[in-house]
Motif scaffolding. Sequence first.
Motif, PDB file in Angstrom:
ATOM      1  N   ALA A 117       3.503  -4.608  -5.179  1.00 19.32           N
ATOM      2  CA  ALA A 117       2.633  -3.542  -5.683  1.00 19.32           C
ATOM      3  C   ALA A 117       1.290  -3.575  -4.979  1.00 19.32           C
ATOM      4  CB  ALA A 117       2.445  -3.696  -7.185  1.00 19.32           C
ATOM      5  N   ILE A 118       0.745  -4.785  -4.788  1.00 21.44           N
ATOM      6  CA  ILE A 118      -0.555  -4.890  -4.114  1.00 21.44           C
ATOM      7  C   ILE A 118      -0.443  -4.340  -2.698  1.00 21.44           C
ATOM      8  CG2 ILE A 118      -2.272  -6.521  -3.239  1.00 21.44           C
ATOM      9  CD1 ILE A 118      -1.669  -8.243  -5.732  1.00 21.44           C
ATOM     10  N   HIS A 119       0.666  -4.672  -2.022  1.00 21.49           N
ATOM     11  CA  HIS A 119       0.870  -4.125  -0.673  1.00 21.49           C
ATOM     12  C   HIS A 119       0.876  -2.612  -0.713  1.00 21.49           C
ATOM     13  CE1 HIS A 119       1.356  -7.781   1.439  1.00 21.49           C
ATOM     14  NE2 HIS A 119       2.423  -8.196   0.758  1.00 21.49           N
ATOM     15  N   GLU A 120       1.636  -2.082  -1.677  1.00 25.23           N
ATOM     16  CA  GLU A 120       1.745  -0.631  -1.756  1.00 25.23           C
ATOM     17  C   GLU A 120       0.392   0.018  -2.024  1.00 25.23           C
ATOM     18  OE1 GLU A 120       4.550  -0.379  -0.297  1.00 25.23           O
ATOM     19  OE2 GLU A 120       5.423   1.142  -1.643  1.00 25.23           O
ATOM     20  N   ILE A 121      -0.394  -0.667  -2.874  1.00 22.59           N
ATOM     21  CA  ILE A 121      -1.719  -0.109  -3.186  1.00 22.59           C
ATOM     22  C   ILE A 121      -2.555  -0.048  -1.913  1.00 22.59           C
ATOM     23  CG2 ILE A 121      -3.896  -0.624  -4.337  1.00 22.59           C
ATOM     24  CD1 ILE A 121      -2.159  -1.692  -6.689  1.00 22.59           C
ATOM     25  N   LYS A 131     -11.090   1.081  -4.045  1.00 20.67           N
ATOM     26  CA  LYS A 131     -10.100   1.760  -4.872  1.00 20.67           C
ATOM     27  C   LYS A 131      -8.949   0.806  -5.203  1.00 20.67           C
ATOM     28  CE  LYS A 131      -8.473   6.361  -5.513  1.00 20.67           C
ATOM     29  NZ  LYS A 131      -7.048   6.610  -5.287  1.00 20.67           N
ATOM     30  N   ALA A 132      -8.497   0.101  -4.165  1.00 20.45           N
ATOM     31  CA  ALA A 132      -7.404  -0.851  -4.354  1.00 20.45           C
ATOM     32  C   ALA A 132      -7.810  -1.937  -5.336  1.00 20.45           C
ATOM     33  CB  ALA A 132      -7.024  -1.464  -3.010  1.00 20.45           C
ATOM     34  N   LEU A 133      -9.041  -2.400  -5.173  1.00 22.73           N
ATOM     35  CA  LEU A 133      -9.528  -3.471  -6.029  1.00 22.73           C
ATOM     36  C   LEU A 133      -9.522  -3.025  -7.495  1.00 22.73           C
ATOM     37  CD1 LEU A 133     -10.671  -6.281  -5.937  1.00 22.73           C
ATOM     38  CD2 LEU A 133     -12.932  -5.323  -5.580  1.00 22.73           C
ATOM     39  N   GLN A 134      -9.934  -1.797  -7.706  1.00 24.20           N
ATOM     40  CA  GLN A 134      -9.944  -1.246  -9.055  1.00 24.20           C
ATOM     41  C   GLN A 134      -8.535  -1.265  -9.644  1.00 24.20           C
ATOM     42  OE1 GLN A 134     -12.418   0.276 -10.907  1.00 24.20           O
ATOM     43  NE2 GLN A 134     -10.986   0.937 -12.496  1.00 24.20           N
ATOM     44  N   ASP A 191      -6.889  -3.408 -12.681  1.00 25.86           N
ATOM     45  CA  ASP A 191      -6.199  -2.799 -13.813  1.00 25.86           C
ATOM     46  C   ASP A 191      -4.917  -3.555 -14.141  1.00 25.86           C
ATOM     47  OD1 ASP A 191      -8.095  -0.911 -14.160  1.00 25.86           O
ATOM     48  OD2 ASP A 191      -7.031   0.689 -13.107  1.00 25.86           O
ATOM     49  N   ILE A 192      -4.153  -3.848 -13.077  1.00 28.77           N
ATOM     50  CA  ILE A 192      -2.884  -4.550 -13.305  1.00 28.77           C
ATOM     51  C   ILE A 192      -3.141  -5.926 -13.898  1.00 28.77           C
ATOM     52  CG2 ILE A 192      -0.838  -5.513 -12.195  1.00 28.77           C
ATOM     53  CD1 ILE A 192      -1.235  -3.516  -9.958  1.00 28.77           C
ATOM     54  N   LEU A 193      -4.152  -6.594 -13.368  1.00 31.42           N
ATOM     55  CA  LEU A 193      -4.375  -7.991 -13.744  1.00 31.42           C
ATOM     56  C   LEU A 193      -5.395  -8.129 -14.866  1.00 31.42           C
ATOM     57  CD1 LEU A 193      -4.423  -9.531 -10.176  1.00 31.42           C
ATOM     58  CD2 LEU A 193      -2.497  -9.298 -11.736  1.00 31.42           C
ATOM     59  N   MET A 194      -5.621  -7.026 -15.577  1.00 30.44           N
ATOM     60  CA  MET A 194      -6.654  -7.027 -16.620  1.00 30.44           C
ATOM     61  C   MET A 194      -6.460  -8.155 -17.621  1.00 30.44           C
ATOM     62  SD  MET A 194      -7.567  -3.833 -19.032  1.00 30.44           S
ATOM     63  CE  MET A 194      -7.854  -2.685 -17.715  1.00 30.44           C
ATOM     64  N   PRO A 244     -13.987 -13.684 -11.701  1.00 36.76           N
ATOM     65  CA  PRO A 244     -13.238 -12.486 -12.115  1.00 36.76           C
ATOM     66  C   PRO A 244     -12.753 -11.676 -10.913  1.00 36.76           C
ATOM     67  CG  PRO A 244     -15.302 -12.650 -13.323  1.00 36.76           C
ATOM     68  CD  PRO A 244     -15.319 -13.715 -12.288  1.00 36.76           C
ATOM     69  N   VAL A 245     -11.701 -10.878 -11.144  1.00 34.26           N
ATOM     70  CA  VAL A 245     -10.986 -10.234 -10.041  1.00 34.26           C
ATOM     71  C   VAL A 245     -11.912  -9.362  -9.195  1.00 34.26           C
ATOM     72  CG1 VAL A 245      -9.162  -8.593  -9.484  1.00 34.26           C
ATOM     73  CG2 VAL A 245      -8.806 -10.287 -11.272  1.00 34.26           C
ATOM     74  N   HIS A 246     -12.751  -8.573  -9.859  1.00 34.48           N
ATOM     75  CA  HIS A 246     -13.596  -7.655  -9.097  1.00 34.48           C
ATOM     76  C   HIS A 246     -14.525  -8.417  -8.167  1.00 34.48           C
ATOM     77  CE1 HIS A 246     -15.696  -3.941  -8.269  1.00 34.48           C
ATOM     78  NE2 HIS A 246     -16.831  -4.582  -8.461  1.00 34.48           N
ATOM     79  N   GLU A 247     -15.161  -9.426  -8.724  1.00 35.63           N
ATOM     80  CA  GLU A 247     -16.093 -10.218  -7.927  1.00 35.63           C
ATOM     81  C   GLU A 247     -15.343 -10.930  -6.814  1.00 35.63           C
ATOM     82  OE1 GLU A 247     -18.539 -12.416 -10.680  1.00 35.63           O
ATOM     83  OE2 GLU A 247     -19.355 -13.525  -8.971  1.00 35.63           O
TER      84      GLU A 247
END
Lengths: 450, 733
Positions: free
Chosen positions: B35-39, B108-111, B115-118, B132-135
Amino acid sequence: MASRRGRIRFNVGGKIFETTATTLANAGRHSMLGALLDDSWNPRQPAEGEAAEAEYFIDRNPACFAVLLDLLRTGELHVPPNMPEKLLNREALFYGLLDQVRAARWGPFDGNRLQLVDSVSGRAPGDGTAIRAGPDGGCCVAHGSMVHVYDWMLEEHRPISLDYQQVNDVGYIDAESIVISARERLGKGDGGMGVFSSSTGELRHRFRVSHYDQVKSFTAGALSLGSSDYKIFASCKGRCNEYGIGVWDQITGQQVDFFYEPPGCCLGDADKLQWLDGDKCLMVATLFPRTDNCFIGLLDFRDKSVIWSWSDAGTSVSLSLDEKRVLHAIAIEDSRSICVVNQYDDLGFIDLRSNAGGVRWSSRSKLTNRKAPNEESCYPKLATHDGQLFSSMNDGISVFCGPERVLTSTLRRSYGGSICDFSIGGDRLFALHSEENVFDVWETPPSPII
Amino acid sequence: MSAQKKRNFKIEAFKHRVELDPNYAERTWKVLEHAIHEIYNHNASGLSFEELYRNAYNMVLHKYGEKLYTGLVNTMTGHLKEIARSIEAAQGDFFLEELNVKWGDHNKALQMIRDILMYMDRTFVHSSHKTPVHELGLNIWRDNIIHSSKIQTRLLDMLLDLIHRERTGEVINRGLMRNITKMLMDLGSSVYQEDFEKPFLEVSASFYSVESQQLIECCDCGEYLRKAERRLSEEIERVSHYLDVKSEVKITSVVEGEMIANHMQRLVHMENSGLVSMLVDDKYEDLSRMYNLFRRVPNGLSTIKDVMNSHLRETGKQLVSDPEKLKDPVDFVQNLLNEKDKYDKIISKAFNNDKTFQNALNSSFEYFINLNNRSPEFISLYVDDKLRKGLKGVSEEDVEVVLDKVMMLFRYLQEKDVFEKYYKQHLAKRLLSGKSVSDDTERSMIVKLKTECGYQFTSKLEGMFTDMKTSVDTMQGFYASQYSEIGDGPTLAVQVLTTGSWPTQPNAPCNLPAEIHVICEKFRTYYLGTHTGRRLTWQTNMGTADIKATFGMGQKHELNVSTYQMCILMLFNSVDRLTYGEIEQATEIPPSDLKRCLQSLACVKGKNVLRKEPMSKDIAEDDAFYFNDKFTSKFIKVKIGTVAAQKESEPEKQETRQRVEEDRKPQIEAAIVRIMKSRRVLDHNTIVTEVTSQLQSRFLPNPVVIKKRIESLIEREFLERDKADRKLYRYLA
């Protein structure tokens, strides 16, 4: 067709729910439902006709979803009696709605509207040392050399074990960190103070005391957490008469100050510390001292001075059993006084505005009749919250309100024996019983909508 | 028991724990990784959020949080390395475009990944104290893209180049710039500062250092300042368009330092266009610009102030010492007022009414006004001029304005007592000759002096006004009581002046004509009859008279003359020719006054009621005078003035000065005694400073004079010298 716009259809575990985008917006973008509906996950705007057909499938418990959807719609939480709370909490965590559940479950603290919501019993025998409420609604309970931590859902975390060191006091810093003060054992170089992780029970940081740049081991007594400036205060007894109050920074863990005990003031043995945010000073109460005299003082750390003090030195020369003896104290900043309690559960007040005042006792002997003759009693404790004064005696807690301290409510439960400690925090009141290892959780129900 | 044995079977416990599919974690992770690849490949439309979220949730629930997290780190790092390569490959100007596009993609991908890994973000990351994921996404971007060796310097060079191009007038893509700097800020303030701001400031400093050097060689001061101001506003605009707000202070301080602080002295002293010529030419706009720019740098304003001060002192010195300008006191004061107005205007228009500048202006004026010791006299003369005639037809408010301006100059005077002397003289003349324009204006001036210097300063001046008023009453009383006796004789108007309030000189009275003498004696008896114990002396040198004269052709004129002139003319009632000696003998007018009177009667064209022989400008001892029969004038009333030096002559000046010095003596002594009375014992220097400070509001006492006064007081046994320490004085009660 316009009426269809903004409608969203869910299939949760096979059950169909229909709601609106506005309702779901209450969940916030940083929730599972918020992300699910976000444009980045729905790249193609469905055409008008399609919208009705599109539905989101979620493989979760539909009953819980119904409760949570209702919460989003109304802001109120109504849990069916057959639904375990843990189940609901788990589902809320999945959707990222735990904060909303927490906010809807109980309202702002009011001593006169408290309801008993839970009694949690632990494995340890009775005779707990202390119970401390956390700012988020969790609490920790000290028993001997063990500290049990409960989060706000009252889930018990891994207990913190101190290898048989006697725990003197605990403090619930936040959901992750518990500070514990322990007695030093001769020759072992342990004891002192440390921050423990509440999720793993591991020691994360140990607070050091150094005198003249030398790190010394010490016994830490009572703790107090500074409310606004992230400080921790603790009464300390060192090996070489290094008695006093230590101050540490919660963030860095470094010692920032030490108030050495001046003659005539017992600080290292203090039983109760209370940081007064308005006056920027610390109340220290030593009520079971090595010497015969109780001492209560206010310390100003900026210029290392005792700005106010009281002692029963004069009155207790002929200490008889009947003598009224101060057993607990709490400063009430609003009314510029310190409230104390004696072995007969009488409340007394000492004026903070004059330095040499005595205790003004207000008798409430008629209330103390309830004491059963053979029952093992505990020392009374005091607490304040928002101008309300709380006093524990035997198996109940009395709530006093107003400037005249009128008794307005009593909190009592039928079993567990007398209350040995209680604590208010995170809009909850926790009361720990002495005979059985059980503590009660009292909450204020959310205000009614109408 | 037996039954149990028979049955003899037991339920065996499971020998092994129920285990999850061992490949479960791996398989789930594969789904998420895919999924990450696809994103990243913009292919997310086929993904089901619910499924991915549930998978991530399950991994955390089954304690594979660590695996999930490290998997995320590795996958994301891999992708960003690839992106780094594609950015590196971008040619020329497309580099920034590419970087910007990829940054947008990554965000955008990071967002979406977040979301997936919330669930992991909320639980696992929190409890295990991980980033955290965003950082995390930002950190990986920073380390792999921004800090990649092939990108870091290229990015910086391009940004700096673009800014340089914009500074030299090219139009650049500001939107792109904003996005890139925003990216650097998002990556953390330290990234922005280290990777962009610091070098940016260095490059800017050298750019402006070169430019300012070039500009200062070829521009005049005003032009240079205009350019500097424009540069400054350009930089502020640049910050607002595409830099961090916090950079504004830093870049403006660079521009200020390079363009202003480094060239401050040169700018201010620039030939023909520097500060001085701006001040001379009243270039408010340039001055204001200079003020606003210099205010930004340390010592900027004090530089302006110093130059203005020295220029002002220089011109002021010329103004008060140029003998040409000293000829007319009114012009002299007017020039001072104009100068003051000019600078007041500059300060209010260009210098933001800056208090320190006002103070500097005041101290400069104080400095040069007191360079000329005739200033007090001139200022008083100016007031005199204004109050005599200058203010006719001027509204009351304007009068106030003029007087206020004069008071301003008065404040600068150190010798206020000298001013007082002159003012008294001039006021006396005005009052006695009735030439004052308006009583109100006179009084308003007195009030101003009173508020400025206190009651004692004006008490005598006020006394003069009182005298004038009582004189009117006295005269009314006199004529009411004596009406029958006087009959048709000459009318007398007497002003009774209190000795001490008025600047009278002890002057022997002249011989009055008999007609006048009679009525004067009558007045004397009347006055002394009503006021016992007083003494009247006639001040004939200060009076005026209106006389009627008939000339040869029969034409009648009314002559307005001074008392002295009246005495002289009356002599011609009986004879037509008199010599100088005869006149002097008959009237006993002091020679200097007599000469002046005769000059004005015989030598002024159109007013020559006497004829002199020989005809000449000056009066000699042996001249003879005739009644001028042929006198004609088109006016009935002829005013014959006295040829009088308005300004004091040199000996008069000396005399006034001497009187002032004489008057100061008791004041200094009084001050010394006051001080010693309260302090008992004091050394010499302290007395001098204290006396000076006490008397400062009136004049600046000379230390030598103070010493003399102390000695005089010792002689008179007010003080004594200490026996042990000769420097100490002791008060003797």
